[in-house]
Scaffold this motif. Structure first.
Motif, mmCIF file in Angstrom:
data_model
loop_
_atom_site.group_PDB
_atom_site.id
_atom_site.type_symbol
_atom_site.label_atom_id
_atom_site.label_comp_id
_atom_site.label_asym_id
_atom_site.label_seq_id
_atom_site.Cartn_x
_atom_site.Cartn_y
_atom_site.Cartn_z
ATOM 1 N N TYR A 68 0.820 -1.212 0.000
ATOM 2 C CA TYR A 68 0.000 0.000 0.000
ATOM 3 C C TYR A 68 0.854 1.261 0.000
ATOM 4 O O TYR A 68 0.391 2.311 -0.457
ATOM 5 C CB TYR A 68 -0.938 0.007 1.210
ATOM 6 C CG TYR A 68 -2.018 -1.040 1.134
ATOM 7 C CD1 TYR A 68 -3.025 -0.959 0.182
ATOM 8 C CD2 TYR A 68 -2.028 -2.120 2.011
ATOM 9 C CE1 TYR A 68 -4.020 -1.919 0.107
ATOM 10 C CE2 TYR A 68 -3.008 -3.084 1.943
ATOM 11 C CZ TYR A 68 -4.012 -2.982 0.991
ATOM 12 O OH TYR A 68 -4.985 -3.937 0.910
ATOM 13 N N VAL A 69 2.073 1.163 0.484
ATOM 14 C CA VAL A 69 2.965 2.325 0.450
ATOM 15 C C VAL A 69 3.261 2.729 -0.993
ATOM 16 O O VAL A 69 3.154 3.902 -1.379
ATOM 17 C CB VAL A 69 4.258 2.021 1.225
ATOM 18 C CG1 VAL A 69 5.230 3.191 1.119
ATOM 19 C CG2 VAL A 69 3.955 1.706 2.691
ATOM 20 N N GLY A 70 3.647 1.756 -1.831
ATOM 21 C CA GLY A 70 3.904 2.050 -3.237
ATOM 22 C C GLY A 70 2.653 2.491 -3.982
ATOM 23 O O GLY A 70 2.715 3.348 -4.875
ATOM 24 N N MET A 71 1.502 1.926 -3.620
ATOM 25 C CA MET A 71 0.252 2.327 -4.259
ATOM 26 C C MET A 71 -0.077 3.786 -3.961
ATOM 27 O O MET A 71 -0.511 4.541 -4.841
ATOM 28 C CB MET A 71 -0.875 1.415 -3.790
ATOM 29 C CG MET A 71 -0.713 -0.027 -4.239
ATOM 30 S SD MET A 71 -1.748 -1.201 -3.332
ATOM 31 C CE MET A 71 -3.369 -0.564 -3.671
ATOM 32 N N ILE A 72 0.140 4.205 -2.733
ATOM 33 C CA ILE A 72 -0.119 5.597 -2.361
ATOM 34 C C ILE A 72 0.822 6.537 -3.109
ATOM 35 O O ILE A 72 0.403 7.592 -3.608
ATOM 36 C CB ILE A 72 0.027 5.766 -0.837
ATOM 37 C CG1 ILE A 72 -1.050 4.963 -0.113
ATOM 38 C CG2 ILE A 72 -0.051 7.234 -0.434
ATOM 39 C CD1 ILE A 72 -0.832 4.865 1.379
ATOM 40 N N VAL A 73 2.096 6.153 -3.200
ATOM 41 C CA VAL A 73 3.060 6.989 -3.918
ATOM 42 C C VAL A 73 2.657 7.146 -5.384
ATOM 43 O O VAL A 73 2.692 8.247 -5.953
ATOM 44 C CB VAL A 73 4.472 6.391 -3.800
ATOM 45 C CG1 VAL A 73 5.459 7.153 -4.678
ATOM 46 C CG2 VAL A 73 4.938 6.417 -2.350
ATOM 47 N N GLY A 74 2.241 6.055 -6.019
ATOM 48 C CA GLY A 74 1.844 6.128 -7.411
ATOM 49 C C GLY A 74 0.606 6.973 -7.641
ATOM 50 O O GLY A 74 0.560 7.795 -8.568
ATOM 51 N N VAL A 75 -0.416 6.801 -6.807
ATOM 52 C CA VAL A 75 -1.659 7.559 -6.986
ATOM 53 C C VAL A 75 -1.439 9.043 -6.722
ATOM 54 O O VAL A 75 -1.932 9.905 -7.472
ATOM 55 C CB VAL A 75 -2.763 6.993 -6.082
ATOM 56 C CG1 VAL A 75 -4.018 7.855 -6.164
ATOM 57 C CG2 VAL A 75 -3.098 5.559 -6.476
ATOM 58 N N VAL A 76 -0.698 9.370 -5.673
ATOM 59 C CA VAL A 76 -0.441 10.784 -5.370
ATOM 60 C C VAL A 76 0.368 11.443 -6.490
ATOM 61 O O VAL A 76 0.088 12.581 -6.896
ATOM 62 C CB VAL A 76 0.277 10.918 -4.015
ATOM 63 C CG1 VAL A 76 0.737 12.349 -3.777
ATOM 64 C CG2 VAL A 76 -0.644 10.475 -2.884
ATOM 65 N N ALA A 77 1.365 10.734 -7.008
ATOM 66 C CA ALA A 77 2.146 11.280 -8.126
ATOM 67 C C ALA A 77 1.272 11.482 -9.360
ATOM 68 O O ALA A 77 1.416 12.473 -10.088
ATOM 69 C CB ALA A 77 3.312 10.350 -8.452
ATOM 70 N N GLY A 78 0.352 10.553 -9.599
ATOM 71 C CA GLY A 78 -0.544 10.712 -10.730
ATOM 72 C C GLY A 78 -1.516 11.859 -10.567
ATOM 73 O O GLY A 78 -1.827 12.560 -11.539
ATOM 74 N N LEU A 79 -2.005 12.076 -9.342
ATOM 75 C CA LEU A 79 -2.930 13.187 -9.110
ATOM 76 C C LEU A 79 -2.244 14.542 -9.259
ATOM 77 O O LEU A 79 -2.866 15.518 -9.689
ATOM 78 C CB LEU A 79 -3.540 13.065 -7.705
ATOM 79 C CG LEU A 79 -4.525 11.917 -7.485
ATOM 80 C CD1 LEU A 79 -4.970 11.870 -6.024
ATOM 81 C CD2 LEU A 79 -5.724 12.031 -8.401
ATOM 82 N N ILE A 80 -0.971 14.609 -8.896
ATOM 83 C CA ILE A 80 -0.264 15.898 -8.927
ATOM 84 C C ILE A 80 0.344 16.172 -10.296
ATOM 85 O O ILE A 80 0.185 17.269 -10.851
ATOM 86 C CB ILE A 80 0.815 15.931 -7.824
ATOM 87 C CG1 ILE A 80 0.158 15.815 -6.440
ATOM 88 C CG2 ILE A 80 1.632 17.219 -7.921
ATOM 89 C CD1 ILE A 80 1.150 15.737 -5.300
ATOM 90 N N PHE A 81 1.035 15.165 -10.866
ATOM 91 C CA PHE A 81 1.811 15.404 -12.083
ATOM 92 C C PHE A 81 1.218 14.751 -13.332
ATOM 93 O O PHE A 81 1.764 14.937 -14.418
ATOM 94 C CB PHE A 81 3.247 14.906 -11.890
ATOM 95 C CG PHE A 81 3.954 15.565 -10.750
ATOM 96 C CD1 PHE A 81 4.414 16.871 -10.849
ATOM 97 C CD2 PHE A 81 4.157 14.884 -9.558
ATOM 98 C CE1 PHE A 81 5.073 17.474 -9.790
ATOM 99 C CE2 PHE A 81 4.814 15.476 -8.492
ATOM 100 C CZ PHE A 81 5.269 16.779 -8.613
ATOM 101 N N GLY A 82 0.200 13.965 -13.203
ATOM 102 C CA GLY A 82 -0.414 13.387 -14.379
ATOM 103 C C GLY A 82 -0.193 11.893 -14.499
ATOM 104 O O GLY A 82 0.441 11.237 -13.646
#
Length: 314
Positions: free
Chosen positions: A230-244
């Protein structure tokens, strides 16, 4: 009083001299006699006789202390017995004493463990430290599994997923009246992630039973290792929400590779503990099955990470 005769022989009452006129006028305005003094005494006597004794009940002060003490003693003993029974029955299904070990973390451990989950490539020693045949608490060993990061990661993932779903449907309306997003989607996201986590742990337990691996891995350990993704999942989703979307794929790919390395190096020592204790790796059918099982568990983590996050970034 004096009377005088008039011309016709009738006597008229003369003007009576008023004495103490002011007192008589004031007395005329007072319709009732002032009995305030005796009234207060009477009310005082009535209050004395209107207590519990007048109705035939004993004095309350005589029973208040013994009865209250007895009730308090009985209540405390009953509460202690109920607590003991609840602890005994609850410990049969949920090992509370073992769960305390997995939540024995501090801020330093959490920071180091998060760094290890994202950058596991430079870490060399993956063995768990023991003290008198008992693994040390997670706050003393970064390699020890814990449940704090998986639990907080699961909750954070659900919140981030709700934010992503709300962002997607903020401007999307059905006939410009009703939004597609609803709180039910958030609950469905949480239940879906939880069901997949339970199915993953059950599949690993069944595989360990079929392969007949003698390991010190427990069910709680499997939940801990499965919850680290879930740590990696959160990093990926947050990066996608901010940078695309491109940032989502890049960050998720990095986290998938990191969790694969982490799971491979961690479970290799757990599943191959018998051969490691002998100082050599015996090439055989059972040993190959253990290696395949380790690789399957490690490969399953990136698959679940993508499956649970790809629909959140559009």
């Amino acid at each position: 009083m004096e009377y005088t005769l008039t011309q016709k022989g009738f006597r008229h009452q003369p003007n009576v001299r008023l004495r103490n006129s002011s007192m008589e006028v004031s007395d005329g305005n007072q319709l009732f006699e002032d009995t305030s003094g005796c009234g207060s005494e009477t009310s005082h006597l009535m209050k004395q006789h209107s207590g519990p004794q007048a109705a035939g009940f004993p004095d309350h002060s005589m029973l208040s202390d013994p009865m209250s003490n007895l009730a308090m003693a009985y209540g405390s003993s009953l509460a202690s017995r109920g607590r003991e029974m609840m602890d005994k029955n609850l410990d049969r299904f949920i090992p509370i004493s073992k769960l305390k070990y997995y939540f024995a973390v501090d801020t330093v451990y959490v920071g180091k463990k998060l760094g290890l989950l994202v950058f596991p490539y430079m870490h060399e020693n993956w063995e768990v430290s023991y003290q008198q045949d008992t693994p040390v608490a997670p706050r003393f060993d970064i390699n020890a599994p814990d449940l704090y990061i998986p639990a907080m990661g699961f909750i954070t993932y659900v919140l981030v997923a709700g934010l992503a779903l709300g962002t997607q449907n903020r401007l999307i309306c059905d006939s410009f009246e009703k939004l597609r997003f609803s709180p039910e989607l958030l609950g469905g996201q949480a239940s879906s992630a939880l069901v997949w986590l339970i199915m993953e742990v059950l599949a690993v337990l069944l595989s360990l039973y079929l392969v007949t691996v003698n390991t010190d891995l427990t069910t709680i350990d499997l939940f801990a290792f499965a919850g680290y993704k879930y740590v990696g999942m959160i990093v990926g989703v947050v990066a996608g929400l901010i940078f695309g979307r491109l940032a989502y794929y890049i960050s998720l790919l990095w986290c998938c590779a990191a969790i694969f390395v982490f799971m491979t190096r961690t479970l290799r020592l757990k599943l191959l503990s018998e051969a490691a204790a002998e100082g050599r790796l015996v090439i055989g059918t059972r040993n190959q099955l253990r290696m395949y099982l380790t690789m399957c568990i490690a490969v399953a983590q990136p698959v679940f990470m993508y499956w649970l996050t790809y629909h959140l970034i559009r």
